[in-house]
Design a protein around this motif. Structure first.
Motif, PDB file in Angstrom:
ATOM      1  N   VAL A 169       0.878  -1.193   0.000  1.00  0.00           N
ATOM      2  CA  VAL A 169       0.000   0.000   0.000  1.00  0.00           C
ATOM      3  C   VAL A 169       0.905   1.229   0.000  1.00  0.00           C
ATOM      4  O   VAL A 169       1.785   1.357   0.854  1.00  0.00           O
ATOM      5  CB  VAL A 169      -0.912   0.044   1.243  1.00  0.00           C
ATOM      6  N   ASP A 170       0.671   2.124  -0.942  1.00  0.00           N
ATOM      7  CA  ASP A 170       1.463   3.347  -1.043  1.00  0.00           C
ATOM      8  C   ASP A 170       1.012   4.331   0.054  1.00  0.00           C
ATOM      9  O   ASP A 170      -0.143   4.759   0.061  1.00  0.00           O
ATOM     10  CB  ASP A 170       1.246   3.978  -2.440  1.00  0.00           C
ATOM     11  N   ILE A 171       1.927   4.660   0.997  1.00  0.00           N
ATOM     12  CA  ILE A 171       1.560   5.622   2.050  1.00  0.00           C
ATOM     13  C   ILE A 171       2.510   6.816   2.021  1.00  0.00           C
ATOM     14  O   ILE A 171       2.753   7.476   3.039  1.00  0.00           O
ATOM     15  CB  ILE A 171       1.555   4.978   3.457  1.00  0.00           C
ATOM     16  N   ARG A 172       3.054   7.119   0.816  1.00  0.00           N
ATOM     17  CA  ARG A 172       4.020   8.219   0.699  1.00  0.00           C
ATOM     18  C   ARG A 172       3.264   9.533   0.506  1.00  0.00           C
ATOM     19  O   ARG A 172       2.601   9.737  -0.528  1.00  0.00           O
ATOM     20  CB  ARG A 172       4.942   7.968  -0.504  1.00  0.00           C
ATOM     21  N   THR A 173       3.356  10.414   1.503  1.00  0.00           N
ATOM     22  CA  THR A 173       2.670  11.710   1.396  1.00  0.00           C
ATOM     23  C   THR A 173       3.040  12.397   0.082  1.00  0.00           C
ATOM     24  O   THR A 173       4.218  12.452  -0.277  1.00  0.00           O
ATOM     25  CB  THR A 173       3.120  12.605   2.579  1.00  0.00           C
ATOM     26  N   GLY A 174       2.039  12.815  -0.650  1.00  0.00           N
ATOM     27  CA  GLY A 174       2.311  13.528  -1.907  1.00  0.00           C
ATOM     28  C   GLY A 174       2.362  12.598  -3.104  1.00  0.00           C
ATOM     29  O   GLY A 174       2.399  13.041  -4.249  1.00  0.00           O
ATOM     30  N   SER A 175       2.360  11.281  -2.851  1.00  0.00           N
ATOM     31  CA  SER A 175       2.413  10.357  -3.983  1.00  0.00           C
ATOM     32  C   SER A 175       1.096  10.420  -4.773  1.00  0.00           C
ATOM     33  O   SER A 175       0.016  10.438  -4.183  1.00  0.00           O
ATOM     34  CB  SER A 175       2.622   8.923  -3.484  1.00  0.00           C
ATOM     35  N   PRO A 176       1.180  10.425  -6.119  1.00  0.00           N
ATOM     36  CA  PRO A 176      -0.055  10.411  -6.927  1.00  0.00           C
ATOM     37  C   PRO A 176      -0.855   9.119  -6.738  1.00  0.00           C
ATOM     38  O   PRO A 176      -2.032   9.067  -7.065  1.00  0.00           O
ATOM     39  CB  PRO A 176       0.451  10.533  -8.361  1.00  0.00           C
ATOM     40  N   THR A 177      -0.220   8.083  -6.164  1.00  0.00           N
ATOM     41  CA  THR A 177      -0.947   6.818  -5.928  1.00  0.00           C
ATOM     42  C   THR A 177      -1.100   6.554  -4.431  1.00  0.00           C
ATOM     43  O   THR A 177      -1.219   5.417  -3.989  1.00  0.00           O
ATOM     44  CB  THR A 177      -0.211   5.630  -6.595  1.00  0.00           C
ATOM     45  N   LEU A 178      -1.075   7.646  -3.616  1.00  0.00           N
ATOM     46  CA  LEU A 178      -1.242   7.514  -2.153  1.00  0.00           C
ATOM     47  C   LEU A 178      -2.528   6.737  -1.847  1.00  0.00           C
ATOM     48  O   LEU A 178      -3.589   7.029  -2.405  1.00  0.00           O
ATOM     49  CB  LEU A 178      -1.337   8.914  -1.534  1.00  0.00           C
ATOM     50  N   GLY A 179      -2.371   5.709  -0.995  1.00  0.00           N
ATOM     51  CA  GLY A 179      -3.541   4.930  -0.584  1.00  0.00           C
ATOM     52  C   GLY A 179      -3.910   3.802  -1.532  1.00  0.00           C
ATOM     53  O   GLY A 179      -4.799   2.995  -1.246  1.00  0.00           O
ATOM     54  N   GLN A 180      -3.206   3.722  -2.675  1.00  0.00           N
ATOM     55  CA  GLN A 180      -3.512   2.629  -3.604  1.00  0.00           C
ATOM     56  C   GLN A 180      -2.746   1.364  -3.222  1.00  0.00           C
ATOM     57  O   GLN A 180      -1.684   1.450  -2.596  1.00  0.00           O
ATOM     58  CB  GLN A 180      -3.163   3.052  -5.045  1.00  0.00           C
ATOM     59  N   TRP A 181      -3.273   0.212  -3.589  1.00  0.00           N
ATOM     60  CA  TRP A 181      -2.649  -1.067  -3.223  1.00  0.00           C
ATOM     61  C   TRP A 181      -2.459  -1.919  -4.466  1.00  0.00           C
ATOM     62  O   TRP A 181      -3.093  -1.699  -5.509  1.00  0.00           O
ATOM     63  CB  TRP A 181      -3.481  -1.814  -2.193  1.00  0.00           C
ATOM     64  N   GLU A 182      -1.567  -2.892  -4.344  1.00  0.00           N
ATOM     65  CA  GLU A 182      -1.358  -3.860  -5.422  1.00  0.00           C
ATOM     66  C   GLU A 182      -1.005  -5.202  -4.785  1.00  0.00           C
ATOM     67  O   GLU A 182      -0.348  -5.228  -3.722  1.00  0.00           O
ATOM     68  CB  GLU A 182      -0.238  -3.400  -6.362  1.00  0.00           C
ATOM     69  N   GLY A 183      -1.485  -6.295  -5.380  1.00  0.00           N
ATOM     70  CA  GLY A 183      -1.209  -7.630  -4.839  1.00  0.00           C
ATOM     71  C   GLY A 183      -0.477  -8.497  -5.850  1.00  0.00           C
ATOM     72  O   GLY A 183      -0.665  -8.339  -7.058  1.00  0.00           O
ATOM     73  N   PHE A 184       0.359  -9.404  -5.321  1.00  0.00           N
ATOM     74  CA  PHE A 184       1.162 -10.292  -6.170  1.00  0.00           C
ATOM     75  C   PHE A 184       1.157 -11.690  -5.562  1.00  0.00           C
ATOM     76  O   PHE A 184       1.254 -11.808  -4.325  1.00  0.00           O
ATOM     77  CB  PHE A 184       2.619  -9.817  -6.214  1.00  0.00           C
ATOM     78  N   GLU A 185       1.079 -12.735  -6.382  1.00  0.00           N
ATOM     79  CA  GLU A 185       1.215 -14.094  -5.851  1.00  0.00           C
ATOM     80  C   GLU A 185       2.680 -14.514  -5.915  1.00  0.00           C
ATOM     81  O   GLU A 185       3.285 -14.547  -6.994  1.00  0.00           O
ATOM     82  CB  GLU A 185       0.345 -15.094  -6.612  1.00  0.00           C
ATOM     83  N   LEU A 186       3.260 -14.749  -4.739  1.00  0.00           N
ATOM     84  CA  LEU A 186       4.638 -15.246  -4.656  1.00  0.00           C
ATOM     85  C   LEU A 186       4.569 -16.665  -4.106  1.00  0.00           C
ATOM     86  O   LEU A 186       3.793 -16.936  -3.177  1.00  0.00           O
ATOM     87  CB  LEU A 186       5.489 -14.389  -3.700  1.00  0.00           C
ATOM     88  N   SER A 187       5.395 -17.558  -4.655  1.00  0.00           N
ATOM     89  CA  SER A 187       5.338 -18.944  -4.167  1.00  0.00           C
ATOM     90  C   SER A 187       6.697 -19.609  -4.307  1.00  0.00           C
ATOM     91  O   SER A 187       7.581 -19.130  -5.055  1.00  0.00           O
ATOM     92  CB  SER A 187       4.302 -19.741  -4.971  1.00  0.00           C
ATOM     93  N   ALA A 188       6.852 -20.716  -3.578  1.00  0.00           N
ATOM     94  CA  ALA A 188       8.089 -21.498  -3.721  1.00  0.00           C
ATOM     95  C   ALA A 188       8.174 -22.007  -5.161  1.00  0.00           C
ATOM     96  O   ALA A 188       9.257 -22.172  -5.719  1.00  0.00           O
ATOM     97  CB  ALA A 188       8.071 -22.652  -2.734  1.00  0.00           C
ATOM     98  N   GLU A 189       7.006 -22.180  -5.769  1.00  0.00           N
ATOM     99  CA  GLU A 189       6.938 -22.698  -7.153  1.00  0.00           C
ATOM    100  C   GLU A 189       7.400 -21.642  -8.169  1.00  0.00           C
ATOM    101  O   GLU A 189       8.261 -21.886  -8.992  1.00  0.00           O
ATOM    102  CB  GLU A 189       5.479 -23.118  -7.434  1.00  0.00           C
ATOM    103  N   ASN A 190       6.843 -20.424  -8.069  1.00  0.00           N
ATOM    104  CA  ASN A 190       7.200 -19.412  -9.097  1.00  0.00           C
ATOM    105  C   ASN A 190       8.474 -18.659  -8.765  1.00  0.00           C
ATOM    106  O   ASN A 190       9.038 -17.972  -9.636  1.00  0.00           O
ATOM    107  CB  ASN A 190       6.029 -18.453  -9.373  1.00  0.00           C
TER     108      ASN A 190
END
Ligand SMILES: Cc1cn([C@H]2C[C@H](O)[C@@H](COP(=O)(O)OP(=O)(O)O[C@H]3O[C@H](C)C(=O)[C@H](O)[C@H]3O)O2)c(=O)[nH]c1=O
Length: 180
Positions: free
Chosen positions: A83-104
């Motif tokens: 989650v972007d919590i950088r004051t002044g960031s144009p994407t402040l408050g936006q989130w992104e998810g990624f699948e990480l695994s032992a497989e990939n």
């Protein structure tokens, strides 16, 4: 590969497979620094979550102990969220998810200025990650996993949480003073 949020990087290491199994360099300071990662990490972390549906996070540390993290999964799988919590960031408050695994074997670089958390997708998931600032309990902060202002869509609506993670405040984003 860059995430949609500036600074987030998804790294796919080179895996050398043969009849015995595989070998890979899970970290290499010179090559990773060329990709814009910190030149030095100071601490390795390793957590085991025994069940699927464990959410750890969302965590971050305040300046001057704000941490960048290089996250990978060595057993099982996670849905890893930033989650972007950088004051002044144009994407402040936006989130992104990624699948990480032992497989990939994918690795996620999370710069300082992001809150970080993950949800395990299978039991006995082990997450290992490097950080470039030491742990500091005094600077450790959290955001509630289901903060309505952020609206993360997690793989579960009834996670297993630590007592601490169950009682993080919701986040008034403007409160944060991360230098963007
Ligand atoms: C993070 C940390 C914790 N601890 C101690 C403090 C507690 O007594 C115990 C468990 O800590 P916590 O419940 O904060 O562990 P996680 O919930 O896995 O926290 C991590 O989860 C999310 C995904 C993160 O991104 C953070 O790096 C980290 O906060 O380990 C230490 O001694 N050193 C440390 O660096």
């Amino acid at each position: 590969m860059e995430g949609k949020l500036a600074g987030i990087k998804l790294i796919e290491p080179t895996v050398f497979e043969d009849a015995r199994g595989y070998f890979m360099e899970s970290y290499q300071a010179e090559r990773y620094a060329k990709n814009g990662l910190p030149k030095a990490f100071v601490q390795d972390n390793h957590s085991l979550s025994k069940e699927a549906g464990v959410i750890r996070g969302l965590h971050y540390q305040l300046h001057p102990q704000a941490q960048s993290k290089l996250v990978r999964v060595t057993a099982g799988a996670i849905y890893d969220v930033v989650v972007d919590i950088r004051t002044g960031s144009p994407t402040l408050g936006q989130w992104e998810g990624f699948e990480l695994s032992a497989e990939n074997k994918l690795q996620l670089f999370v710069p300082a200025g992001f809150a970080h958390g993950f949800c395990t997708l299978v039991s006995n998931t082990e997450v290992q990650y490097k950080v470039d600032r030491l742990y500091s309990k005094e600077h450790d902060r959290g955001i509630l996993w289901n903060d309505p202002a952020i609206g993360i869509v997690w793989p579960t609506t009834q996670p297993i949480l630590s007592e601490k993670d169950a009682r993080h405040p919701v986040l008034a984003l403007a409160e944060h003073n991360f230098k963007y």
